[in-house]
Write an enzyme that holds these catalytic residues in place. Structure first.
Site, PDB file in Angstrom:
ATOM      1  N   GLU A 387      79.410  97.353  30.988  1.00 41.52           N
ATOM      2  CA  GLU A 387      79.903  95.971  30.977  1.00 41.52           C
ATOM      3  C   GLU A 387      81.434  95.962  30.999  1.00 41.52           C
ATOM      4  O   GLU A 387      82.069  96.597  30.158  1.00 41.52           O
ATOM      5  CB  GLU A 387      79.406  95.234  29.732  1.00 41.52           C
ATOM      6  CG  GLU A 387      77.890  95.184  29.618  1.00 41.52           C
ATOM      7  CD  GLU A 387      77.449  94.857  28.199  1.00 41.52           C
ATOM      8  OE1 GLU A 387      78.219  94.195  27.475  1.00 41.52           O
ATOM      9  OE2 GLU A 387      76.348  95.277  27.807  1.00 41.52           O
ATOM     10  N   LEU A 427      74.847  92.571  31.786  1.00 42.40           N
ATOM     11  CA  LEU A 427      74.955  92.618  30.336  1.00 42.40           C
ATOM     12  C   LEU A 427      73.567  92.948  29.783  1.00 42.40           C
ATOM     13  O   LEU A 427      72.823  92.068  29.367  1.00 42.40           O
ATOM     14  CB  LEU A 427      75.461  91.275  29.805  1.00 42.40           C
ATOM     15  CG  LEU A 427      76.058  91.241  28.402  1.00 42.40           C
ATOM     16  CD1 LEU A 427      76.923  90.009  28.212  1.00 42.40           C
ATOM     17  CD2 LEU A 427      74.988  91.289  27.331  1.00 42.40           C
ATOM     18  N   ALA A 428      73.236  94.225  29.841  1.00 45.11           N
ATOM     19  CA  ALA A 428      71.896  94.669  29.466  1.00 45.11           C
ATOM     20  C   ALA A 428      71.976  96.152  29.140  1.00 45.11           C
ATOM     21  O   ALA A 428      72.035  96.986  30.045  1.00 45.11           O
ATOM     22  CB  ALA A 428      70.910  94.415  30.604  1.00 45.11           C
ATOM     23  N   GLU A 429      71.980  96.466  27.864  1.00 46.87           N
ATOM     24  CA  GLU A 429      72.257  97.840  27.443  1.00 46.87           C
ATOM     25  C   GLU A 429      71.173  98.824  27.888  1.00 46.87           C
ATOM     26  O   GLU A 429      71.478  99.963  28.257  1.00 46.87           O
ATOM     27  CB  GLU A 429      72.435  97.890  25.924  1.00 46.87           C
ATOM     28  CG  GLU A 429      73.740  97.284  25.428  1.00 46.87           C
ATOM     29  CD  GLU A 429      73.758  95.757  25.417  1.00 46.87           C
ATOM     30  OE1 GLU A 429      74.839  95.160  25.260  1.00 46.87           O
ATOM     31  OE2 GLU A 429      72.668  95.152  25.565  1.00 46.87           O
ATOM     32  N   GLN A 451      79.498  98.649  25.258  1.00 49.29           N
ATOM     33  CA  GLN A 451      80.759  98.015  24.878  1.00 49.29           C
ATOM     34  C   GLN A 451      81.015  98.031  23.374  1.00 49.29           C
ATOM     35  O   GLN A 451      82.133  98.303  22.927  1.00 49.29           O
ATOM     36  CB  GLN A 451      80.760  96.575  25.402  1.00 49.29           C
ATOM     37  CG  GLN A 451      82.104  95.932  25.413  1.00 49.29           C
ATOM     38  CD  GLN A 451      82.071  94.648  26.225  1.00 49.29           C
ATOM     39  OE1 GLN A 451      81.802  93.579  25.677  1.00 49.29           O
ATOM     40  NE2 GLN A 451      82.328  94.744  27.519  1.00 49.29           N
ATOM     41  N   PHE A 452      79.988  97.752  22.586  1.00 53.77           N
ATOM     42  CA  PHE A 452      80.098  97.791  21.124  1.00 53.77           C
ATOM     43  C   PHE A 452      78.851  98.455  20.549  1.00 53.77           C
ATOM     44  O   PHE A 452      77.733  98.136  20.948  1.00 53.77           O
ATOM     45  CB  PHE A 452      80.233  96.379  20.534  1.00 53.77           C
ATOM     46  CG  PHE A 452      81.537  95.706  20.833  1.00 53.77           C
ATOM     47  CD1 PHE A 452      82.675  95.995  20.094  1.00 53.77           C
ATOM     48  CD2 PHE A 452      81.629  94.790  21.866  1.00 53.77           C
ATOM     49  CE1 PHE A 452      83.881  95.380  20.377  1.00 53.77           C
ATOM     50  CE2 PHE A 452      82.832  94.167  22.150  1.00 53.77           C
ATOM     51  CZ  PHE A 452      83.964  94.465  21.407  1.00 53.77           C
ATOM     52  N   ASP A 454      77.378  97.940  17.893  1.00 53.01           N
ATOM     53  CA  ASP A 454      76.486  96.962  17.265  1.00 53.01           C
ATOM     54  C   ASP A 454      75.462  96.394  18.246  1.00 53.01           C
ATOM     55  O   ASP A 454      74.465  95.808  17.826  1.00 53.01           O
ATOM     56  CB  ASP A 454      77.312  95.819  16.675  1.00 53.01           C
ATOM     57  CG  ASP A 454      78.451  96.325  15.813  1.00 53.01           C
ATOM     58  OD1 ASP A 454      78.356  96.235  14.589  1.00 53.01           O
ATOM     59  OD2 ASP A 454      79.442  96.836  16.385  1.00 53.01           O
ATOM     60  N   ILE A 456      74.023  98.322  20.732  1.00 53.73           N
ATOM     61  CA  ILE A 456      73.394  99.454  21.416  1.00 53.73           C
ATOM     62  C   ILE A 456      71.870  99.433  21.305  1.00 53.73           C
ATOM     63  O   ILE A 456      71.172 100.108  22.070  1.00 53.73           O
ATOM     64  CB  ILE A 456      73.933 100.788  20.849  1.00 53.73           C
ATOM     65  CG1 ILE A 456      73.724 101.926  21.844  1.00 53.73           C
ATOM     66  CG2 ILE A 456      73.300 101.103  19.485  1.00 53.73           C
ATOM     67  CD1 ILE A 456      74.417 103.210  21.455  1.00 53.73           C
ATOM     68  N   PRO A 458      69.257  97.516  22.131  1.00 51.64           N
ATOM     69  CA  PRO A 458      68.331  97.369  23.268  1.00 51.64           C
ATOM     70  C   PRO A 458      68.175  98.640  24.092  1.00 51.64           C
ATOM     71  O   PRO A 458      67.189  98.798  24.804  1.00 51.64           O
ATOM     72  CB  PRO A 458      68.976  96.250  24.098  1.00 51.64           C
ATOM     73  CG  PRO A 458      69.760  95.453  23.114  1.00 51.64           C
ATOM     74  CD  PRO A 458      70.298  96.472  22.143  1.00 51.64           C
ATOM     75  N   HIS A 499      80.645  93.582  15.085  1.00 51.62           N
ATOM     76  CA  HIS A 499      81.629  94.414  15.778  1.00 51.62           C
ATOM     77  C   HIS A 499      82.261  95.462  14.856  1.00 51.62           C
ATOM     78  O   HIS A 499      83.351  95.946  15.146  1.00 51.62           O
ATOM     79  CB  HIS A 499      82.759  93.545  16.361  1.00 51.62           C
ATOM     80  CG  HIS A 499      82.301  92.538  17.372  1.00 51.62           C
ATOM     81  ND1 HIS A 499      81.764  91.334  17.014  1.00 51.62           N
ATOM     82  CD2 HIS A 499      82.286  92.578  18.723  1.00 51.62           C
ATOM     83  CE1 HIS A 499      81.444  90.650  18.096  1.00 51.62           C
ATOM     84  NE2 HIS A 499      81.746  91.390  19.148  1.00 51.62           N
TER      85      HIS A 499
END
Length: 697
Positions: A387, A427-429, A451-452, A454, A456, A458, A499
């Site tokens: 992302e 936007l889909a881990e 990205q973060f 927190d 992760i 999914p 975060h």
């Protein structure tokens, strides 16, 4: 007698020899099911799940697919498919009995978890639908590889990536995430949804508001085909057209095939408990083997005596395969831990990096950015995606400065290497990590970003069940060389609950996944180089607070300076107490030691990697100091510090002069308001207090 058979409803001509050969394979597939059931009842096989009812679908499609050319992500009902691709009955029986000679897994996986590297049948997992995202990554890699000459990689310009699943599995989000990317990128993926009406005992009507071929209509670019999967001739015609569509490179195809399930979901299930007798009787009338046999007899391709002879021959072949498999060697228990990781990257003792005296120091984040540029220049197999990692849309690149991630760590990669090597994802881990898995299996070196930390979760299934198990579950036949970079940790002021967290201990609990957690610029560069050169999946934790600090800056180490995983470092030396830590608490431990006054005698160890971690440096230090504080930012309960403390208690007990102390965050989330955050995360004053307590013993 004609050389071809013309199917009903205008299905076209099917060569006689092929139809008869597939009838024989269908019998083989069914009799392997039956033999496994018998052996399971005799406790000679330990699990059984059948492909009964799916034979015509699998065999009809296999005629248009190419083993060792196309790539296959099957699911457990695809027994007839893998037989058609070249897997032998003996090999399937080896897996059923759990033999060490089983080429799919060496006895590590249950039956019908297929895998054959020579045939491009990718080692299979059990979670339903999770294979869809790696399949998309595989197709994505094929397109990239086919346009380049890359070491250890090969691809065909018109290859197909086949992925199959049941109608129940289309309820999984990863199926939909994979469709999103396959359609957006027009990837050559053939989805086969084999709909037998039940996900174990859950009816299709309880899964979806409409059949899957209706649900997917909104995906632009997806070609949808409906097939009666019990009709071999219809599958041959429609399946051939579907595969040809994919080979042309115009985009993915989804086949929704209705099939039967004459046997229970598995031998652990009894479908008579939830399916009425008349429904089960109706299944027998749609049995694809019976239907194919009738058509072959009616059209003169076979006689009833021919069919009976073939049944006896295939039963005998399966019986012989089963007997041979039962006599084959079982795995040696001593090999159970083999193939968890590949050979480590050869790194000579790096020592201190040799740099010019006037070399400017760089920040932690800049060291990572420069390392990515350096390694991407050296290795075209490395692709960076996630992302916001790209600079900008290529159409406006000349008008804007570019982004390069929310922390700027990937800034300039897209400009330097192009959109094929640094690109944004949805936007889909799970999508990000799953695609990385598929690319890694094809020999690329994907470097994905979450990205973060927190967010992760999914991706947890893709990390823990797909990526981390590839090598072990295939008994070393496949590998998954990938790096997942993730911004982690707190001390941000304002980061709040979503975060600010660490959770490395959870990933340390995943066998087959390496975990790095550097605290300074040069270590980040050295470990990232090693990770990108390795042959295993790595979770590379980058503490957000450390990206722009001054105290952890270093001159950029030379390009050949790499750090081995599992090698800790002394930050300070001392004889009175040891602090074992990593990440952002390394500097705080140092500040706490300074706060104790002159010559406090505190030895601080930075582990640098969590999996593997350096037992030797900890043991050596504790044996000298006799006192140890294990410090980390993650929550106390089941934090990784508990593992370190347990090791010290086991291996160094006789040297201890005081209890092993742990300091970590309490078991609560991190709050938004600064005083709440400070109350949760370990502070310098907290560390100083615990060191004073330790030294008082």
């Amino acid at each position: 007698m004609a050389d071809t058979l013309t199917a009903e409803r205008g299905a076209g001509d099917v060569p006689l020899a092929e139809a008869v050969a597939d009838y024989r394979l269908a019998l083989l597939s069914r009799y392997i099911d039956d033999r496994e059931i018998t052996l399971r009842q005799q406790s000679k096989v330990f699990f059984q799940i059948s492909g009964a009812g799916h034979e015509a679908l699998c065999l009809g499609l296999a005629r248009s697919l190419r083993p060792a050319y196309d790539w296959f992500f099957p699911y457990y009902r695809d027994r007839a498919l893998v037989l058609a691709l070249g897997v032998t009955p003996y090999e399937l029986m080896l897996q059923a009995v759990g033999s060490a000679d089983d080429p799919a897994s060496g006895g590590r996986q249950m039956p019908c978890h297929f895998g054959n590297a020579a045939l491009n049948i990718v080692t299979q997992t059990s979670p339903t639908g999770s294979q869809c995202l790696p399949a998309v990554g595989c197709a994505e890699a094929a397109r990239y590889i086919s346009r380049r000459d890359l070491p250890g990689c090969s691809a065909r310009g018109d290859e197909v990536t086949y992925v199959s699943l049941g109608e129940g599995a289309v309820s999984e989000g990863e199926f939909w995430e994979s469709l999103n990317t396959a359609c957006r990128l027009h990837l050559p993926v053939l989805y086969v949804v084999a709909d037998n009406g039940y996900a174990i005992s859950v009816r299709a009507a309880d899964q979806h508001p409409a059949p899957v071929h209706e649900l997917v209509r909104g995906f632009r670019g997806l070609h949808i085909v409906r097939i009666d999967g019990s009709d071999y001739f219809q599958v041959r015609k429609k399946g051939a057209d579907a595969v040809a569509h994919v080979r042309l490179g115009v985009g993915p195809v989804l086949i929704h095939a209705t099939v039967t399930r004459p046997y229970s979901h598995s031998l652990s299930d009894d479908q008579k408990k939830y399916r009425p007798h008349d429904e089960l009787d109706g299944e027998q009338g749609r049995d694809p083997i019976v239907l194919l046999e009738r058509k072959l007899i009616r059209r003169g391709a076979l006689t009833k005596d021919d069919c009976e002879r073939m049944r006896e021959e295939t039963k005998n072949e399966v019986s012989e395969a089963a007997q041979a498999a039962l006599a084959a060697p079982r795995p040696d228990p001593i090999t159970a831990c083999d193939h968890l990781f590949g050979p480590p990257v050869v790194v000579s003792d790096p020592g201190e990096p040799i740099v010019d005296a006037d070399a400017p120091p760089v920040t932690f984040g800049e060291a990572i950015r420069l390392t990515l540029h350096e390694r991407m220049r050296a290795d075209e197999r490395i692709r960076v995606f996630g992302e916001d990692v790209a600079d900008a849309d290529p159409d406006v690149m000349d008008e804007v400065p570019g982004k390069g991630g929310v922390f700027g760590v990937t800034f300039g990669l897209q400009r330097a290497f192009g959109e094929a090597r640094c690109f944004n994802t949805p936007l889909a881990e799970a999508n990000i990590v799953g695609r990385a898995v598929g690319q890694a299996i094809r020999g690329l070196r994907p470097c994905a970003e979450i990205q973060f930390f927190d967010y992760i979760w999914p991706a947890m299934q893709q990390l823990s069940q797909e990526a981390a198990t590839v090598r072990w579950r295939s008994n070393g036949s496949f590998s998954c060389p990938m790096v997942v970079r993730v911004a982690i940790g707190g001390y941000l002021t304002g980061g709040s609950i979503w975060h600010s967290h660490c959770g490395e201990s959870i990933f340390a609990h995943v066998p087959g996944l390496m975990v790095a957690f550097p605290s300074r610029a040069r270590d980040a560069a050295g470990l990232l180089r090693t990770a990108l050169a390795g042959d295993d999946p790595v979770l590379f934790c980058e503490h957000k607070h450390l990206y722009r600090q001054g105290y952890n800056r270093d001159p950029m180490p030379p390009e050949d300076w790499r750090l081995p995983f599992g090698r800790g470092a002394y930050v300070t030396r001392g004889e009175r107490a040891t602090v074992v830590t990593w990440g952002a608490t390394v500097h705080r431990a140092h500040q706490a030691a300074i706060a104790l006054g002159d010559n406090p005698g505190i030895e601080i160890i930075d582990l640098r990697t969590i999996v593997p971690w350096d037992h030797d440096i900890v043991a050596e230090s504790v044996r000298r100091t006799g006192r140890v504080l294990v410090l980390h930012e993650d929550t106390l309960t089941a934090g990784f510090g508990a593992e370190v403390a347990a090791f010290v208690a086991d291996a160094c007990f006789e040297y201890l002069a005081a209890p092993v102390l742990r300091l970590a965050a309490p078991d609560v989330p991190v709050g938004y308001e600064p005083s709440i955050e400070a109350a949760v995360l370990p502070q310098i004053a907290d560390i100083k207090r615990d060191l004073e307590t330790l030294l008082a013993y």
